[in-house]
Write an enzyme that holds these catalytic residues in place. Structure first.
Site, PDB file in Angstrom:
ATOM      1  N   LYS A 154      12.728  54.152  79.620  1.00  0.00           N
ATOM      2  CA  LYS A 154      11.970  53.009  80.074  1.00  0.00           C
ATOM      3  C   LYS A 154      12.057  52.809  81.583  1.00  0.00           C
ATOM      4  CE  LYS A 154      13.761  50.789  76.017  1.00  0.00           C
ATOM      5  NZ  LYS A 154      14.790  49.809  75.610  1.00  0.00           N
ATOM      6  N   GLY A 155      13.069  53.422  82.200  1.00  0.00           N
ATOM      7  CA  GLY A 155      13.398  53.132  83.603  1.00  0.00           C
ATOM      8  C   GLY A 155      12.263  53.288  84.596  1.00  0.00           C
ATOM      9  N   GLU A 171      10.660  59.674  87.335  1.00  0.00           N
ATOM     10  CA  GLU A 171      11.956  59.158  86.869  1.00  0.00           C
ATOM     11  C   GLU A 171      12.433  58.008  87.746  1.00  0.00           C
ATOM     12  OE1 GLU A 171      14.383  58.726  85.003  1.00  0.00           O
ATOM     13  OE2 GLU A 171      15.297  60.536  84.193  1.00  0.00           O
ATOM     14  N   ASP A 191      20.581  61.339  88.521  1.00  0.00           N
ATOM     15  CA  ASP A 191      22.023  61.108  88.639  1.00  0.00           C
ATOM     16  C   ASP A 191      22.739  62.444  88.398  1.00  0.00           C
ATOM     17  OD1 ASP A 191      24.434  59.713  88.786  1.00  0.00           O
ATOM     18  OD2 ASP A 191      24.374  59.051  86.717  1.00  0.00           O
ATOM     19  N   LYS A 247      20.928  60.249  93.405  1.00  0.00           N
ATOM     20  CA  LYS A 247      22.361  60.026  93.605  1.00  0.00           C
ATOM     21  C   LYS A 247      23.044  61.403  93.616  1.00  0.00           C
ATOM     22  CE  LYS A 247      24.070  56.296  91.053  1.00  0.00           C
ATOM     23  NZ  LYS A 247      24.727  55.825  89.809  1.00  0.00           N
ATOM     24  N   PHE A 257      26.787  51.903  90.722  1.00  0.00           N
ATOM     25  CA  PHE A 257      25.830  51.635  89.644  1.00  0.00           C
ATOM     26  C   PHE A 257      24.806  50.619  90.122  1.00  0.00           C
ATOM     27  CE2 PHE A 257      24.068  50.497  85.569  1.00  0.00           C
ATOM     28  CZ  PHE A 257      24.009  51.744  84.960  1.00  0.00           C
ATOM     29  N   VAL A 258      23.551  51.037  90.128  1.00  0.00           N
ATOM     30  CA  VAL A 258      22.485  50.173  90.654  1.00  0.00           C
ATOM     31  C   VAL A 258      21.548  49.711  89.530  1.00  0.00           C
ATOM     32  CG1 VAL A 258      22.545  51.140  92.975  1.00  0.00           C
ATOM     33  CG2 VAL A 258      21.095  52.217  91.253  1.00  0.00           C
ATOM     34  N   ASP A 278      18.326  49.566  84.424  1.00  0.00           N
ATOM     35  CA  ASP A 278      19.065  48.603  83.613  1.00  0.00           C
ATOM     36  C   ASP A 278      20.557  48.882  83.555  1.00  0.00           C
ATOM     37  OD1 ASP A 278      18.805  51.023  81.972  1.00  0.00           O
ATOM     38  OD2 ASP A 278      19.674  49.799  80.371  1.00  0.00           O
ATOM     39  N   ARG A 310      16.369  44.894  84.421  1.00  0.00           N
ATOM     40  CA  ARG A 310      15.191  45.706  84.770  1.00  0.00           C
ATOM     41  C   ARG A 310      14.170  44.881  85.547  1.00  0.00           C
ATOM     42  NH1 ARG A 310      15.415  50.579  81.795  1.00  0.00           N
ATOM     43  NH2 ARG A 310      16.220  50.420  79.689  1.00  0.00           N
TER      44      ARG A 310
HETATM   45  P1  IMP Z   1      21.240  61.752  84.441  1.00  0.00           P
HETATM   46  O1  IMP Z   1      20.878  62.527  83.216  1.00  0.00           O
HETATM   47  O2  IMP Z   1      22.722  61.643  84.610  1.00  0.00           O
HETATM   48  O3  IMP Z   1      20.563  62.252  85.710  1.00  0.00           O
HETATM   49  O4  IMP Z   1      20.847  60.248  84.167  1.00  0.00           O
HETATM   50  C1  IMP Z   1      19.589  59.781  84.263  1.00  0.00           C
HETATM   51  C2  IMP Z   1      19.461  58.422  83.622  1.00  0.00           C
HETATM   52  O5  IMP Z   1      20.687  57.681  83.630  1.00  0.00           O
HETATM   53  C3  IMP Z   1      18.489  57.606  84.409  1.00  0.00           C
HETATM   54  O6  IMP Z   1      17.174  57.785  83.955  1.00  0.00           O
HETATM   55  C4  IMP Z   1      18.997  56.188  84.202  1.00  0.00           C
HETATM   56  O7  IMP Z   1      18.421  55.630  83.039  1.00  0.00           O
HETATM   57  C5  IMP Z   1      20.481  56.330  83.981  1.00  0.00           C
HETATM   58  N1  IMP Z   1      21.266  56.013  85.210  1.00  0.00           N
HETATM   59  C6  IMP Z   1      21.978  56.844  85.978  1.00  0.00           C
HETATM   60  N2  IMP Z   1      22.549  56.222  87.019  1.00  0.00           N
HETATM   61  C7  IMP Z   1      22.185  54.920  86.904  1.00  0.00           C
HETATM   62  C8  IMP Z   1      22.450  53.732  87.706  1.00  0.00           C
HETATM   63  O8  IMP Z   1      23.122  53.726  88.745  1.00  0.00           O
HETATM   64  N3  IMP Z   1      21.880  52.586  87.252  1.00  0.00           N
HETATM   65  C9  IMP Z   1      21.098  52.512  86.132  1.00  0.00           C
HETATM   66  N4  IMP Z   1      20.826  53.592  85.363  1.00  0.00           N
HETATM   67  C10 IMP Z   1      21.368  54.780  85.748  1.00  0.00           C
HETATM   68 MG    MG Z   2      18.868  53.521  81.642  1.00  0.00          MG
END
Ligand code: IMP
Ligand code: MG
Length: 177
Positions: free
Chosen positions: A42-43, A97, A101, A129, A150-151, A157, A163
């Site tokens: 949903k982000g 996206e 992260d 990040k 964490f943002v 969210d 959100r």
């Molecule tokens: P990844 O697979 O670790 O790159 O994570 C991606 C997903 O994790 C993103 O689409 C977000 O939903 C969530 N996420 C990662 N870091 C944060 C943060 O700092 N705040 C909120 N959601 C995050």
């Molecule tokens: Mg999320």
């Protein structure tokens, strides 16, 4: 809600300017390519809604929903909750996206889409990040690099909350620890 925010990292105004700039860049790069923007729910929902209003070329949009996260730490597992609703063979795909992260989610999605033989797969992310990257993945378009905190807000969210904040803020660590 506002009391849970340690500080504002990116204001509405700063986000608005950058998103407009990236929308224009994508329009230049994908003119004549009729790309499909694929939002990762949903982000992505606020970012994509704003970004698309600065994309001035013919294009279409689709959405996927994945879950990889529970609370503030990644589980490393990716599950597809909603798949594409159209065929993408020979098409130019642009994944939208909220944040890159560890890269696990997007890496999985990119490979998942490549199997369907599109002409190309590009990535646009609101936030990057890099400190936490595990997968060998980069964004083709990234609006902002953020520190390892964490943002929330502007679509992002923590346990489905925040959100709807119009800016991006750093969540107070005591909220999630
Ligand atoms: P990844 O697979 O670790 O790159 O994570 C991606 C997903 O994790 C993103 O689409 C977000 O939903 C969530 N996420 C990662 N870091 C944060 C943060 O700092 N705040 C909120 N959601 C995050
Ligand atoms: Mg999320």
């Amino acid at each position: 809600m506002i009391n849970d925010i340690e500080r504002v990292l990116l204001s509405e105004e700063v986000i608005r300017e950058k998103v407009s700039e990236v929308g224009k860049r994508i329009s230049d790069d994908f003119a004549e390519k009729d790309p499909i923007f694929i939002g990762v729910l949903k982000g992505c929902f606020i970012f994509m809604a704003d970004l698309m209003r600065h994309v001035s070329i013919p294009c279409s949009m689709d959405f996927m929903a994945v879950s990889s996260y529970s609370g503030a730490s990644s589980t490393g597992a990716v599950k597809i909750n909603k798949d594409l609703s159209q065929d993408v063979v020979g098409r130019h795909l642009i994944l939208v996206e909220d944040i890159l992260d560890s890269g696990v989610t997007l890496n999985y999605l990119k490979n998942y889409l490549l199997v369907r033989k599109p002409a190309s797969v590009h990535i646009v992310t609101l936030l990057d990040k890099p400190a936490r990257r595990k997968a060998d993945l980069y964004a083709d378009y990234s609006c902002f690099e953020v520190p390892d905190a964490f943002v929330v807000g502007y679509g992002l969210d923590y346990n489905e909350r925040y959100r709807n904040l119009p800016y991006i803020g750093i969540l107070k660590p005591e909220i999630y620890s």
